[in-house]
Design an enzyme around this catalytic site. Structure first.
Site, PDB file in Angstrom:
ATOM      1  N   HIS A 190       0.858  -1.201   0.000  1.00 58.31           N
ATOM      2  CA  HIS A 190       0.000   0.000   0.000  1.00 58.31           C
ATOM      3  C   HIS A 190       0.888   1.242   0.000  1.00 58.31           C
ATOM      4  CE1 HIS A 190      -4.038  -1.788   0.409  1.00 58.31           C
ATOM      5  NE2 HIS A 190      -3.370  -2.802   0.921  1.00 58.31           N
TER       6      HIS A 190
ATOM      7  N   ALA B 115      -2.235  -1.730  -5.276  1.00 60.44           N
ATOM      8  CA  ALA B 115      -1.989  -0.680  -4.274  1.00 60.44           C
ATOM      9  C   ALA B 115      -0.535  -0.210  -4.277  1.00 60.44           C
ATOM     10  CB  ALA B 115      -2.420  -1.124  -2.878  1.00 60.44           C
TER      11      ALA B 115
ATOM     12  N   ASP C 279      -6.964 -14.264  -8.687  1.00 61.02           N
ATOM     13  CA  ASP C 279      -8.409 -14.494  -8.747  1.00 61.02           C
ATOM     14  C   ASP C 279      -8.973 -14.140 -10.124  1.00 61.02           C
ATOM     15  OD1 ASP C 279      -8.147 -11.774  -8.663  1.00 61.02           O
ATOM     16  OD2 ASP C 279      -9.565 -11.434  -7.034  1.00 61.02           O
TER      17      ASP C 279
ATOM     18  N   ASP D 278      -6.126 -13.102  -0.231  1.00 54.41           N
ATOM     19  CA  ASP D 278      -6.598 -11.793   0.234  1.00 54.41           C
ATOM     20  C   ASP D 278      -8.127 -11.839   0.388  1.00 54.41           C
ATOM     21  OD1 ASP D 278      -6.368  -9.229   1.175  1.00 54.41           O
ATOM     22  OD2 ASP D 278      -6.101  -8.273  -0.770  1.00 54.41           O
TER      23      ASP D 278
ATOM     24  N   ALA E 265     -12.198  -4.772  -3.385  1.00 51.72           N
ATOM     25  CA  ALA E 265     -12.175  -4.879  -1.922  1.00 51.72           C
ATOM     26  C   ALA E 265     -11.791  -6.292  -1.502  1.00 51.72           C
ATOM     27  CB  ALA E 265     -13.538  -4.495  -1.351  1.00 51.72           C
TER      28      ALA E 265
HETATM   29 ZN   LIG Z   1      -4.097  -4.824   0.796  1.00 50.68          ZN
END
Ligand SMILES: [Zn+2]
Length: 437
Positions: free
Chosen positions: A233, A258, A289, A314, A352
């Protein structure tokens, strides 16, 4: 938390007519496991020479035995978000135990429960439940925590993804700010009051942005406690990311997502996969994914550094639940929209996390990359184990490793797609899941 000692009688199981994952290969070899020690039986020849016989022999008809899968980035599952402390915090442990029993049935035998950026109070309430399971070694507990992964809150607000901006902070005072945020008893080793043994920190991995004040200078304090520091991030330049690796960083959290993309004049975080030999190239997480990353990006990352390649889900707590809109951040009122494996923040196109299982990621990677089955399985077994300094204990089928196994059926479909299915899961030498039962 009290520790318990297995009391059941030891059972020795021999698997035969199977292919077992060893290094880069699938090898035709028998495997013996003990439910007493919970480990792969050492020196099988000793059994032959003393004419000992196993309690059970299981003929696997050519199926594959892989070490149990390891997910180093799992935010929750089966409706429970590790970052959402229940109104009555004392129920946290009970719900977590249920999650662990369900999670193991997906083939994940150990994992890092991951906390997204939260306030101090949430860390102090949740982390005491998320430390390594340690000496319990009970197959009936299901999936085992190897320690918590704190993703945030020391992240770059411009690369927050779904992390709420209002809880993101800098670490002006370096490591002491991390101790204050997470709790000293969670980030430092502690003394077990019963056994007097020194217990490792409850936190196993911290994702933070190296350009945030105080983070790069705190890396040596993080890693000296046996905690993995991961870059993530972040807006880090190649130079900032390289400095974080030089300071002891060994991991990149969800590579490509990110963070700034690769630019030919500033290769950014991705560039550290090309570091010269003077600095070790880091491990990196990849979300396969089919939504977070283009298949070709995954292939490029794998080819850049195959030994660092780790598949992660994740996944959010919605994995396993039906499609729909779900509450997520009660403070801000934000909600998540689940559409198949895709999760977005309501009213935006922001990804998300995911709602995919780890074996599905393995299957995607197999088909995206055309790699071998052993290469795909390594990315969820021996490579994450090496990243966590657990070689020979987890993610391995060598003698004396923990007998956490999955029995896998391999299928090639008419369109050429390959898929692996989890037929059985074994934890500490005992069967805990069977697809046929
Ligand atoms: Zn993350």
């Amino acid at each position: 938390m009290p520790s318990a000692v297995p009391t059941a009688r030891e059972t020795i199981t021999k698997f035969t007519n199977c292919r077992i994952l060893k290094g880069d290969e699938l090898v035709e070899q028998d495997l013996w496991v003990s439910s007493g020690t919970g480990k792969i039986v050492r020196n099988q020849e000793a059994f032959y020479s003393s004419h000992a016989v196993p309690d059970h022999t299981i003929n696997l008809d050519g199926r594959i035995i892989s070490p149990g899968l390891i997910d180093v980035q799992l935010n929750g599952a089966f409706g429970f978000n590790f970052s959402t402390v229940p109104e009555d915090p004392s129920t946290y442990g009970k719900v977590l135990r249920q999650v662990n029993k369900s999670l193991v049935q997906t083939g994940v035998t150990s994992y890092l429960p991951t906390l997204t950026s939260s306030n101090k109070e949430a860390y102090h309430q949740a982390l005491p439940f998320l430390g390594p399971s340690g000496q319990r070694r009970l197959a009936s507990d299901g999936a085992e925590s190897l320690g918590a992964h704190c993703e945030g809150p020391f992240l770059n607000p411009t690369k927050n993804g779904i992390h709420p901006r209002e809880v993101l902070v800098a670490a002006e005072n370096g490591f002491s700010d991390l101790e204050d945020m997470y709790g000293s008893e969670n980030i430092n080793p502690t003394l077990d009051p019963i056994s007097n043994a020194i217990l490792p920190p409850r936190i196993r991995k911290i994702t933070a942005a190296p350009e945030i004040a105080g983070i790069t200078s705190a890396i040596s304090d993080i890693t000296s406690r046996g905690i993995v520091y991961a870059i993530g991030h972040t807006e880090a330049t190649y130079e900032e990311a390289s400095a974080a690796i030089a300071a002891g960083g060994t991991m990149i959290t969800h590579l490509f997502n990110a963070m700034a993309p690769l630019h030919h004049r500033n290769p950014g975080v991705f560039g550290v996969l090309g570091l010269a030999k003077s600095l070790p190239r880091p491990y990196f997480g990849i979300i396969a994914d089919g939504i977070h990353l283009h298949p070709t990006s995954i292939k490029i990352a794998f080819n850049a550094h195959p030994d660092g390649f780790i598949l992660v889900t994740d996944a959010m707590h919605l994995v396993g639940l039906p499609d729909g809109v779900y509450s997520w951040n009660e403070n801000s009122g934000e909600r998540l929209v689940k559409t198949g494996p895709s999760l977005t923040l309501e009213g935006t196109d922001k990804i998300a996390g995911s709602s995919i299982t780890l074996i599905e990621c393995v299957n995607n990677f197999l088909n995206f990359s055309g790699c071998t089955i052993s290469q795909a399985l390594k990315a969820v077994t021996s490579t994450p184990s090496a990243m966590l300094h657990l070689q020979g204990v987890k993610g391995s089928l060598e003698s004396d490793a923990d007998a956490d196994l999955v029995i896998i059926d391999e299928e090639v479909h008419e369109n050429g797609a390959r898929s692996l299915t989890i037929d059985q899961v074994w934890k500490f030498g005992s069967k805990v899941f069977d697809r046929d039962e």
